[in-house]
Design an enzyme around this catalytic site. Structure first.
Site, PDB file in Angstrom:
ATOM      1  N   GLY A 102       0.784  -1.236   0.000  1.00 38.97           N
ATOM      2  CA  GLY A 102       0.000   0.000   0.000  1.00 38.97           C
ATOM      3  C   GLY A 102       0.812   1.282   0.000  1.00 38.97           C
ATOM      4  O   GLY A 102       0.345   2.312   0.503  1.00 38.97           O
ATOM      5  N   ASN A 117       1.417   3.050  -2.623  1.00 38.80           N
ATOM      6  CA  ASN A 117       0.660   3.983  -3.472  1.00 38.80           C
ATOM      7  C   ASN A 117      -0.565   4.513  -2.732  1.00 38.80           C
ATOM      8  O   ASN A 117      -0.903   5.688  -2.859  1.00 38.80           O
ATOM      9  CB  ASN A 117       0.264   3.326  -4.794  1.00 38.80           C
ATOM     10  CG  ASN A 117       1.415   3.305  -5.774  1.00 38.80           C
ATOM     11  OD1 ASN A 117       1.734   4.311  -6.390  1.00 38.80           O
ATOM     12  ND2 ASN A 117       2.076   2.163  -5.890  1.00 38.80           N
ATOM     13  N   ARG A 133     -14.964 -16.186  -9.290  1.00 45.71           N
ATOM     14  CA  ARG A 133     -14.698 -14.752  -9.443  1.00 45.71           C
ATOM     15  C   ARG A 133     -15.985 -13.933  -9.453  1.00 45.71           C
ATOM     16  O   ARG A 133     -16.051 -12.840  -8.899  1.00 45.71           O
ATOM     17  CB  ARG A 133     -13.889 -14.495 -10.725  1.00 45.71           C
ATOM     18  CG  ARG A 133     -13.467 -13.048 -10.849  1.00 45.71           C
ATOM     19  CD  ARG A 133     -12.405 -12.864 -11.879  1.00 45.71           C
ATOM     20  NE  ARG A 133     -12.876 -13.158 -13.219  1.00 45.71           N
ATOM     21  CZ  ARG A 133     -12.188 -12.897 -14.327  1.00 45.71           C
ATOM     22  NH1 ARG A 133     -10.985 -12.352 -14.240  1.00 45.71           N
ATOM     23  NH2 ARG A 133     -12.662 -13.185 -15.518  1.00 45.71           N
ATOM     24  N   ASN A 178      -5.577   2.329 -12.896  1.00 49.10           N
ATOM     25  CA  ASN A 178      -4.516   1.400 -12.509  1.00 49.10           C
ATOM     26  C   ASN A 178      -3.173   2.067 -12.733  1.00 49.10           C
ATOM     27  O   ASN A 178      -3.035   2.952 -13.589  1.00 49.10           O
ATOM     28  CB  ASN A 178      -4.602   0.120 -13.343  1.00 49.10           C
ATOM     29  CG  ASN A 178      -3.610  -0.936 -12.873  1.00 49.10           C
ATOM     30  OD1 ASN A 178      -3.444  -1.149 -11.660  1.00 49.10           O
ATOM     31  ND2 ASN A 178      -2.939  -1.590 -13.799  1.00 49.10           N
ATOM     32  N   HIS A 210       0.931   1.034 -13.473  1.00 46.36           N
ATOM     33  CA  HIS A 210       1.737  -0.104 -13.930  1.00 46.36           C
ATOM     34  C   HIS A 210       3.199   0.337 -14.009  1.00 46.36           C
ATOM     35  O   HIS A 210       3.497   1.399 -14.576  1.00 46.36           O
ATOM     36  CB  HIS A 210       1.248  -0.557 -15.312  1.00 46.36           C
ATOM     37  CG  HIS A 210       1.952  -1.778 -15.793  1.00 46.36           C
ATOM     38  ND1 HIS A 210       1.671  -3.033 -15.306  1.00 46.36           N
ATOM     39  CD2 HIS A 210       2.953  -1.925 -16.700  1.00 46.36           C
ATOM     40  CE1 HIS A 210       2.468  -3.907 -15.894  1.00 46.36           C
ATOM     41  NE2 HIS A 210       3.247  -3.268 -16.750  1.00 46.36           N
ATOM     42  N   HIS A 227       8.980   3.139  -8.005  1.00 41.59           N
ATOM     43  CA  HIS A 227       8.009   3.471  -6.953  1.00 41.59           C
ATOM     44  C   HIS A 227       8.004   4.964  -6.651  1.00 41.59           C
ATOM     45  O   HIS A 227       6.945   5.553  -6.445  1.00 41.59           O
ATOM     46  CB  HIS A 227       8.307   2.680  -5.679  1.00 41.59           C
ATOM     47  CG  HIS A 227       7.734   1.304  -5.705  1.00 41.59           C
ATOM     48  ND1 HIS A 227       8.370   0.203  -5.191  1.00 41.59           N
ATOM     49  CD2 HIS A 227       6.563   0.841  -6.198  1.00 41.59           C
ATOM     50  CE1 HIS A 227       7.618  -0.866  -5.364  1.00 41.59           C
ATOM     51  NE2 HIS A 227       6.531  -0.508  -5.987  1.00 41.59           N
TER      52      HIS A 227
HETATM   53  C1  GRF Z   1       3.092  -1.019  -7.710  1.00 42.02           C
HETATM   54  O1  GRF Z   1       4.390  -1.229  -8.170  1.00 42.02           O
HETATM   55  C2  GRF Z   1       2.146  -0.883  -8.866  1.00 42.02           C
HETATM   56  O2  GRF Z   1       2.750  -0.399 -10.012  1.00 42.02           O
HETATM   57  C3  GRF Z   1       1.677  -2.278  -9.103  1.00 42.02           C
HETATM   58  O3  GRF Z   1       1.603  -2.852  -7.821  1.00 42.02           O
HETATM   59  C4  GRF Z   1       2.538  -2.229  -6.955  1.00 42.02           C
HETATM   60  C5  GRF Z   1       1.827  -1.854  -5.689  1.00 42.02           C
HETATM   61  O4  GRF Z   1       2.685  -1.419  -4.679  1.00 42.02           O
HETATM   62  N1  GRF Z   1       0.421  -2.256  -9.811  1.00 42.02           N
HETATM   63  P1  GRF Z   1       2.081  -0.801  -3.341  1.00 42.02           P
HETATM   64  O5  GRF Z   1       1.154  -1.843  -2.699  1.00 42.02           O
HETATM   65  O6  GRF Z   1       1.330   0.445  -3.700  1.00 42.02           O
HETATM   66  O7  GRF Z   1       3.263  -0.528  -2.472  1.00 42.02           O
END
Ligand code: GRF
Length: 201
Positions: free
Chosen positions: A13, A15, A66, A108, A110, A172
């Site tokens: 988490g 992000n 799902r 999303n 990536h 990151h």
């Molecule tokens: C990130 O690197 C994002 O690009 C990918 O999953 C990862 C999540 O990291 N989709 P975090 O849980 O936000 O630390």
């Protein structure tokens, strides 16, 4: 008018934390209405609790398939009526039916310059391929895997001495800036979608 966000997580988490920090700093005019995890006990849920954000855990293993899992997700989302649904390290693939419920409202991030290196382990893929530049993409989610209209991208150089770990660290750092920036544009009504083109107005 504040933009209501639901944030779907599965792991550390970082992000999510960047989005929480941007909301708190007043640079992202949004309300995090719900943090929803498909995995119990993850750090992302601790971050939500520490920030006093409503949170739910809906473990995918508790459901026979799902469709049943996604019904539970939709029910939880319906309760908070989010404007945007943010996949912040959410590790389940969403069905076309789920995606069609929220057109151009699911985001999303990536860790590669899409359409290069979609799917899992994007940094590892970039290193194995030998590219000199990779980066970060924020995109709308469509019915494919990492194929939706691109909102923002930023490059990250690859150094000859990079390991997957060192590259991920630099990716990151960019993610934590780019995701709140994309959500800020959405919250301000500045993203106009024309087919695959997302224009910032
Ligand atoms: C990130 O690197 C994002 O690009 C990918 O999953 C990862 C999540 O990291 N989709 P975090 O849980 O936000 O630390």
């Amino acid at each position: 008018m504040s933009c209501r966000l639901a944030i779907l997580v599965s792991g550390s988490g970082t992000n999510l934390q960047a989005i929480i920090d941007a909301v708190r700093a007043g640079t992202l005019p949004a309300e995090i209405a719900l943090v929803l995890s498909n995995r119990p006990g993850v750090k992302a849920l601790e971050r939500a609790a520490a920030a006093e954000i409503p949170q739910r855990c809906i473990p995918h293993q508790d459901f026979p398939n799902r469709a049943a899992f996604e019904d539970a997700l939709c029910a939880a989302l319906d309760e908070v009526q989010p404007d945007g649904i943010v996949l912040a390290g959410f590790d389940r693939v969403l069905s076309p039916e789920f995606v069609r419920r929220y057109p151009h409202r699911i985001f999303n991030i990536h860790p590669a310059l899409l359409p290069a290196f979609p799917g899992l382990h994007a940094a590892r893929q970039a290193l194995a391929y030998g590219v000199k530049v990779t980066g970060v993409t924020v995109h709308f989610v469509d019915e494919g895997t990492d194929t939706g209209p691109i909102i923002l991208q930023e490059t990250v150089p690859i150094h000859p001495t990079d390991t997957e770990e060192s590259l991920l660290e630099r990716l990151h750092a960019v993610e934590h800036r780019l995701f709140p920036e994309a959500l800020r544009l959405f919250a301000a009504g500045r993203l106009k979608i024309d087919g695959r083109q997302v224009n910032v107005v």
